[in-house]
Design a protein around this motif. Structure first.
Motif, short mmCIF file in Angstrom:
data_model
loop_
_atom_site.label_atom_id
_atom_site.label_comp_id
_atom_site.label_asym_id
_atom_site.label_seq_id
_atom_site.Cartn_x
_atom_site.Cartn_y
_atom_site.Cartn_z
N SER A 4 1.49 -45.50 -21.13
CA SER A 4 2.80 -46.15 -21.16
C SER A 4 3.70 -45.60 -20.06
N ILE A 5 4.66 -46.42 -19.67
CA ILE A 5 5.59 -46.04 -18.61
C ILE A 5 7.00 -46.48 -18.99
N VAL A 6 7.97 -45.68 -18.59
CA VAL A 6 9.38 -46.07 -18.63
C VAL A 6 9.83 -46.26 -17.19
N ALA A 7 10.36 -47.44 -16.89
CA ALA A 7 10.89 -47.73 -15.56
C ALA A 7 12.40 -47.85 -15.68
N PHE A 8 13.13 -47.20 -14.78
CA PHE A 8 14.59 -47.20 -14.83
C PHE A 8 15.16 -47.86 -13.58
N GLY A 9 16.13 -48.78 -13.80
CA GLY A 9 16.85 -49.30 -12.64
C GLY A 9 17.13 -50.78 -12.70
N GLU A 10 17.21 -51.37 -11.52
CA GLU A 10 17.71 -52.73 -11.37
C GLU A 10 16.70 -53.80 -11.76
N ALA A 11 17.21 -54.85 -12.41
CA ALA A 11 16.48 -56.09 -12.64
C ALA A 11 17.43 -57.21 -12.22
N LEU A 12 16.93 -58.17 -11.45
CA LEU A 12 17.83 -59.11 -10.78
C LEU A 12 17.08 -60.34 -10.32
N LEU A 13 17.76 -61.17 -9.55
CA LEU A 13 17.13 -62.31 -8.90
C LEU A 13 17.15 -62.11 -7.39
N ASP A 14 15.97 -62.24 -6.76
CA ASP A 14 15.89 -62.31 -5.31
C ASP A 14 16.08 -63.77 -4.91
N LEU A 27 11.36 -53.28 -12.17
CA LEU A 27 10.75 -54.38 -12.93
C LEU A 27 9.39 -54.73 -12.34
N HIS A 28 9.30 -54.76 -11.01
CA HIS A 28 8.00 -55.03 -10.38
C HIS A 28 6.95 -54.03 -10.84
N VAL A 29 7.31 -52.74 -10.79
CA VAL A 29 6.35 -51.70 -11.19
C VAL A 29 5.95 -51.87 -12.66
N ALA A 30 6.94 -52.09 -13.52
CA ALA A 30 6.65 -52.26 -14.95
C ALA A 30 5.74 -53.46 -15.19
N ALA A 31 5.99 -54.56 -14.49
CA ALA A 31 5.18 -55.76 -14.68
C ALA A 31 3.75 -55.57 -14.19
N HIS A 32 3.59 -54.90 -13.05
CA HIS A 32 2.24 -54.65 -12.54
C HIS A 32 1.44 -53.78 -13.51
N LEU A 33 2.07 -52.78 -14.07
CA LEU A 33 1.35 -51.91 -15.00
C LEU A 33 1.09 -52.62 -16.32
N ALA A 34 2.03 -53.43 -16.78
CA ALA A 34 1.78 -54.24 -17.98
C ALA A 34 0.59 -55.16 -17.76
N ASP A 35 0.49 -55.69 -16.54
CA ASP A 35 -0.62 -56.57 -16.19
C ASP A 35 -1.96 -55.83 -16.26
N SER A 40 4.80 -51.06 -21.05
CA SER A 40 5.83 -50.89 -20.02
C SER A 40 7.21 -51.13 -20.60
N TYR A 41 8.06 -50.11 -20.54
CA TYR A 41 9.45 -50.23 -20.97
C TYR A 41 10.34 -50.26 -19.72
N LEU A 42 11.35 -51.12 -19.74
CA LEU A 42 12.30 -51.18 -18.64
C LEU A 42 13.70 -50.85 -19.16
N VAL A 43 14.32 -49.85 -18.56
CA VAL A 43 15.71 -49.50 -18.86
C VAL A 43 16.58 -50.15 -17.80
N THR A 44 17.34 -51.17 -18.16
CA THR A 44 18.16 -51.89 -17.20
C THR A 44 19.31 -52.55 -17.93
N ARG A 45 20.09 -53.34 -17.20
CA ARG A 45 21.23 -54.05 -17.79
C ARG A 45 21.37 -55.40 -17.10
#
Length: 278
Positions: A4-14, A27-35, A40-45
């Motif tokens: 498992s992984i905790v990823a911290f930071g931005e989630a947004l739209l490019d 979010l990219h890192v979390a999604a790749h590892l979930a894949d 994968s946990y993401l700490v964001t707002r």
């Protein structure tokens, strides 16, 4: 046991000239590892808006756990305008006062094998304080500082904070110059817990350095001659590959090979999320 992984930071739209895609380095890192089967946990707002709904929908579709995704009733979900350059590169214009600038962070973290964090979310005092809280609470054996310098949001204190807690530091070649300057010329000396330093060099591949002075290199295969769609998120996929390998006991050569393969897959699609199965 599932890693498992905790990823911290931005989630947004490019926002590209022709479309918008869900993005954000953590979010990219979390999604790749979930894949790859990780929890994968993401700490964001995110904002309480349509863009935030799009991000949440994509996270759910990608299998990223959303229990630490906060909602901001005032600040909007972040956006980044991306300009594609003739040389294959890109230029970012990052929106200000986005929801991810106001991350509060959880009081407790679930057990996790890896933690990944970068520099961009540290541009605001609120999210920087949340990052510090997460770093102090994390007991992950692999804490990854993925240096993501996006001028003008480059802060020396954030770099020092990231270095102080890292086990693995990953930076592009030009970013390493900035990090080394902040570190007084010796990155490992400024990162007392660090075991690894990975430097990516674009078309010239990457190298992984250990604290004891050993170096492993991997040339780029340039996506085996395939047509590159864009390079956004390739570095994040590379980081995910390092984590997937080193976090499950693989050696440095295997880690570079895994990272290279995951990065090359992203070059063939728009955005930095893992390619969807056809």
């Amino acid at each position: 046991m599932t890693p498992s992984i905790v990823a911290f930071g931005e989630a947004l739209l490019d926002v590209y000239p022709d479309r918008a895609v869900v993005a954000g380095a953590p979010l990219h890192v979390a999604a790749h590892l979930a894949d790859r089967g990780w929890t994968s946990y993401l700490v964001t707002r995110l904002g309480q808006d349509h863009d935030g709904d799009l991000v949440r929908e994509e996270m759910a579709a990608r299998g990223v756990d959303m229990r630490f995704v906060e909602t901001d009733r005032r600040a909007p979900t972040g956006t980044v305008a991306i300009e594609l350059l003739p040389n294959g590169g890109h230029r970012f214009t990052i929106g200000r006062s986005a929801a991810w600038d106001f991350i509060a962070g959880p009081e407790e973290l679930p057990p996790h094998d890896a933690l990944v964090y970068g520099t961009l979310a540290g541009r605001s005092p609120t999210s920087r304080a949340a990052l510090l809280k997460v770093l102090r609470r994390s007991r992950a054996p692999l804490r990854v500082f993925d240096v993501n310098l996006r001028p003008p949001d480059v802060d020396e204190d954030v770099l020092k904070l990231g270095l102080a807690h890292a086990i693995l530091i990953k930076a592009a070649e030009d970013e390493l110059e900035v990090v080394a300057s902040v570190a007084g010329g010796d990155v490992f000396a400024a990162a007392p817990q660090a075991r690894w330093l990975c430097v990516t060099r674009g078309e010239r591949g990457a190298e992984l350095r250990s604290r004891d002075g050993r170096v492993w290199t991997a040339p780029s295969r340039a996506a085996s001659g395939a047509r590159i769609v864009d390079t956004v998120g390739a570095g994040d996929a590379f980081t995910a590959g390092l984590i997937a390998a080193l976090g499950t006991g693989a050696g440095p050569e295997d880690a570079l090979e895994t990272a290279r393969g995951m990065a090359e897959g992203v070059l063939l699609v728009r955005g930095g999320l893992p390619p969807r199965a056809s």
